[in-house]
Design an enzyme around this catalytic site. Structure first.
Site, short mmCIF file in Angstrom:
data_model
loop_
_atom_site.label_atom_id
_atom_site.label_comp_id
_atom_site.label_asym_id
_atom_site.label_seq_id
_atom_site.Cartn_x
_atom_site.Cartn_y
_atom_site.Cartn_z
N ASP A 117 -19.67 20.14 -6.46
CA ASP A 117 -20.61 19.39 -5.65
C ASP A 117 -20.52 17.96 -6.18
O ASP A 117 -20.87 17.69 -7.32
CB ASP A 117 -22.01 19.97 -5.82
N LEU A 118 -20.01 17.08 -5.35
CA LEU A 118 -19.66 15.74 -5.85
C LEU A 118 -20.87 14.89 -6.22
O LEU A 118 -20.72 13.80 -6.76
CB LEU A 118 -18.78 15.01 -4.83
N LYS A 166 -6.83 4.99 2.16
CA LYS A 166 -7.56 4.15 3.10
C LYS A 166 -8.45 4.98 4.04
O LYS A 166 -8.18 6.17 4.16
CB LYS A 166 -6.59 3.29 3.91
N HIS A 202 0.24 4.24 3.10
CA HIS A 202 1.38 5.17 3.15
C HIS A 202 2.61 4.55 3.82
O HIS A 202 3.71 5.02 3.65
CB HIS A 202 0.99 6.51 3.78
N LYS A 223 7.24 4.56 3.06
CA LYS A 223 8.29 4.93 4.02
C LYS A 223 9.64 4.38 3.54
O LYS A 223 9.72 3.24 3.10
CB LYS A 223 7.96 4.40 5.41
N HIS A 277 -1.49 -1.45 7.34
CA HIS A 277 -0.06 -1.19 7.53
C HIS A 277 0.70 -2.40 8.07
O HIS A 277 1.74 -2.79 7.53
CB HIS A 277 0.15 -0.02 8.48
N LYS A 282 -2.57 3.20 20.30
CA LYS A 282 -2.48 4.64 20.54
C LYS A 282 -2.16 4.83 22.02
O LYS A 282 -2.44 3.98 22.85
CB LYS A 282 -3.82 5.32 20.25
C1 BG6 Z 1 -3.03 6.20 9.62
C2 BG6 Z 1 -4.01 5.94 10.72
O1 BG6 Z 1 -3.24 5.31 8.55
O2 BG6 Z 1 -1.70 6.02 10.11
C3 BG6 Z 1 -3.74 6.85 11.90
O3 BG6 Z 1 -5.32 6.17 10.24
C4 BG6 Z 1 -2.30 6.73 12.34
O4 BG6 Z 1 -4.61 6.54 12.99
C5 BG6 Z 1 -1.35 6.90 11.15
O5 BG6 Z 1 -2.04 7.73 13.31
C6 BG6 Z 1 0.07 6.59 11.56
O6 BG6 Z 1 0.92 6.93 10.50
P1 BG6 Z 1 2.42 7.33 10.79
O7 BG6 Z 1 3.01 7.48 9.43
O8 BG6 Z 1 2.38 8.61 11.57
O9 BG6 Z 1 3.02 6.23 11.59
#
Ligand code: BG6
Length: 485
Positions: A86-87, A142, A172, A176, A234, A334
């Site tokens: 339980d945090l 994030k 992330h 890549k 990103h 999107k």
């Molecule tokens: C995330 C976003 O950081 O990156 C998402 O919160 C998004 O909304 C995703 O879909 C995209 O990552 P990738 O690696 O699939 O391009």
């Protein structure tokens, strides 16, 4: 080197969708250091065996090539442990500390894969429990903050428990392989550096397009929007990689110092320039990949009259000697026509054309998704001889480099790379707090301007490339997005 990797949010989406598959790949590739334990912590009661079964079931939803067979899973599962926490309870952190201390691993990585609004409380508790010794690193996923003030507040609390080099902020996209290749292209090869400047480059475009909608994350997304979700982190990180000066060494702070300078050189937005240089959009019903899809406002958990943007296109400049006057266009959305992430570097045309009818300038395309590669567009003589009027006509051709084919057996996914780096303490690909704060500082005037503008986002049809205003934004400078060229 022994390690303990603790995943807070151990039953959550991020853990089973991204982290576990990445850890399994690292394990399968023999890259996960031997002598490691992975401890998932979450709220409900489970045994290690029950947790392993849970993860095994989740693997069924992973890309087939990345699924473990029974034997592989049995070996991987030996690393997995589970602990109820339980945090909000200090004694649960004490319990965790005892679990960790009992073995005394060389490195302890605490990965916060929880809702970000828990980060300050968790970091505070970790510090209070003494789970912040020099061999401990905390990884923050994030979104880190909602705006400048909240990001600064998170940093203040994190800094109360962990030193800067112990707090690893994940973007992330930096994991890549294409981003590693961008560094290699720029700083491992001498070819492009003399051209990498305003004298040779007309403009640069960064596109992070997704065909998916907001799915089941409607409530989260509606509080976030494309600017916070993709641009603040990103897209800006990619921009820094493209625009930064060569760092003196391939070392974390050398690189991050240069990235920070780029962020500080970005042209600040004013209310007028937001109206002129930023386009926000929201998808309405349409067709994506042959499938009819609903509009954003009809997605689950999205409020009926939401003004949340699912698309952003903007124009900015990096105000320094190398880049003065060169437009940088960023675009994300999107439910666009495809899942495509790329950076296009448009070079200037030849100063004095001697081949009539051929005006195309060179283009370098750095492809991040779906493939990972480089495309260099050139003009060449087809070999068919001159036209009847005696003109030599040039045709566009491209040099294509597919990194997945070139290095087939060695490719490492984004999260796999970042998790291994976190365990090894390699910080090059993590975002420093000052970079993150500077990115918020730059984004904030856009958020402020939108908050005061009741007009809301422009609608675009799902399956398109966004609102027409995004094309008009770039056409104003005499340019076009890659798919329009
Ligand atoms: C995330 C976003 O950081 O990156 C998402 O919160 C998004 O909304 C995703 O879909 C995209 O990552 P990738 O690696 O699939 O391009």
């Amino acid at each position: 080197m022994s390690f303990d990797l603790v995943l807070f949010g151990g039953t959550g989406d991020l853990t089973w969708r991204k982290l576990m598959p990445a850890l399994f790949q690292a394990f399968r590739h023999g890259k996960l250091p031997a002598g490691g334990r992975i401890l998932a912590v979450a709220r409900d009661e489970r045994t290690d065996t029950e947790y392993r079964d849970y993860i095994r079931e989740k693997f069924a939803g992973v890309d087939e090539a990345k699924q473990p067979n029974a034997d592989e899973f049995a070996r991987f599962a030996e690393l997995l442990h589970y602990r109820r926490m339980d945090l909000s309870q200090p004694e649960h952190y004490q319990g965790l500390k005892q679990w960790v201390d009992a073995r005394g691993a060389d490195t302890v990585v605490l990965f916060l894969a929880t809702s970000p609004n828990l980060f300050p409380a968790i970091c505070g508790q970790l510090g209070a429990a003494g789970l912040n010794g020099p061999h401990v690193r905390v990884v923050l996923e994030k979104p880190l903050g909602h705006d400048l003030a909240s990001a600064q507040e998170i940093n203040r609390i994190v800094a109360g428990a962990f030193r800067e080099e112990q707090a690893l902020r994940i973007d992330h996209y930096l994991g890549k392989p294409a981003v590693q290749n961008l560094m290699a292209l720029r700083f491992g090869n001498a070819l492009f550096e003399p051209l990498w400047r305003r004298e040779s480059i007309a403009n640069i475009q960064i596109t992070l397009a997704e065909s998916i909608g907001v799915g089941t994350r409607g409530d989260f997304y509606d509080q976030t929007g494309a600017l916070r979700d993709m641009i603040q982190n990103h897209a800006l990180q990619l921009l820094t990689m493209i625009a930064m000066e060569p760092p003196p060494a391939n070392e974390a702070d050398a690189i991050r110092d240069e990235k920070l300078k780029v962020l500080k050189s970005l042209k600040p937005f004013t209310r007028e320039s937001v109206a002129r240089d930023v386009v926000r959009g929201q998808y309405k019903a349409g067709t994506v990949g042959g499938q009819a899809v609903v509009g954003y406002l009809d997605e689950a958990k999205v409020p009926a009259h939401s003004h949340c943007e699912t698309f952003v296109a903007l124009r900015t400049e990096v105000q320094n000697w190398r880049w003065a006057g060169v437009p940088f266009y960023l675009r994300t959305g999107k439910r666009l026509a495809g899942r495509e992430a790329h950076i296009v570097v448009n070079f200037r045309p030849v100063p004095h054309p001697i081949f009539p009818g051929t005006t195309r300038a060179n283009r370098l395309i750095i492809k991040l998704q779906p493939e990972d590669g480089l495309e260099l567009h050139l003009l060449a003589a087809k070999g068919g001889g001159p036209t009847s009027s005696g003109h030599e006509v040039l045709s566009p051709v491209s040099l294509d480099l597919d990194f997945d084919k070139a290095f087939a057996s060695e490719r490492v996914g984004g999260y796999e790379r970042l998790l291994l780096d976190a365990i090894a303490g390699r910080l090059n690909l993590f975002v420093r707090s000052d970079e993150q704060v500077q990115a918020w500082r730059w984004v904030e005037p856009i958020l402020d301007a939108w908050a005061e503008d009741s007009g809301g986002p422009r609608p675009y049809t799902a399956g398109s490339w966004g609102p027409a205003a995004a094309s008009a934004l770039i056409a104003r400078d005499g340019c076009a997005w890659a798919e329009e060229q």
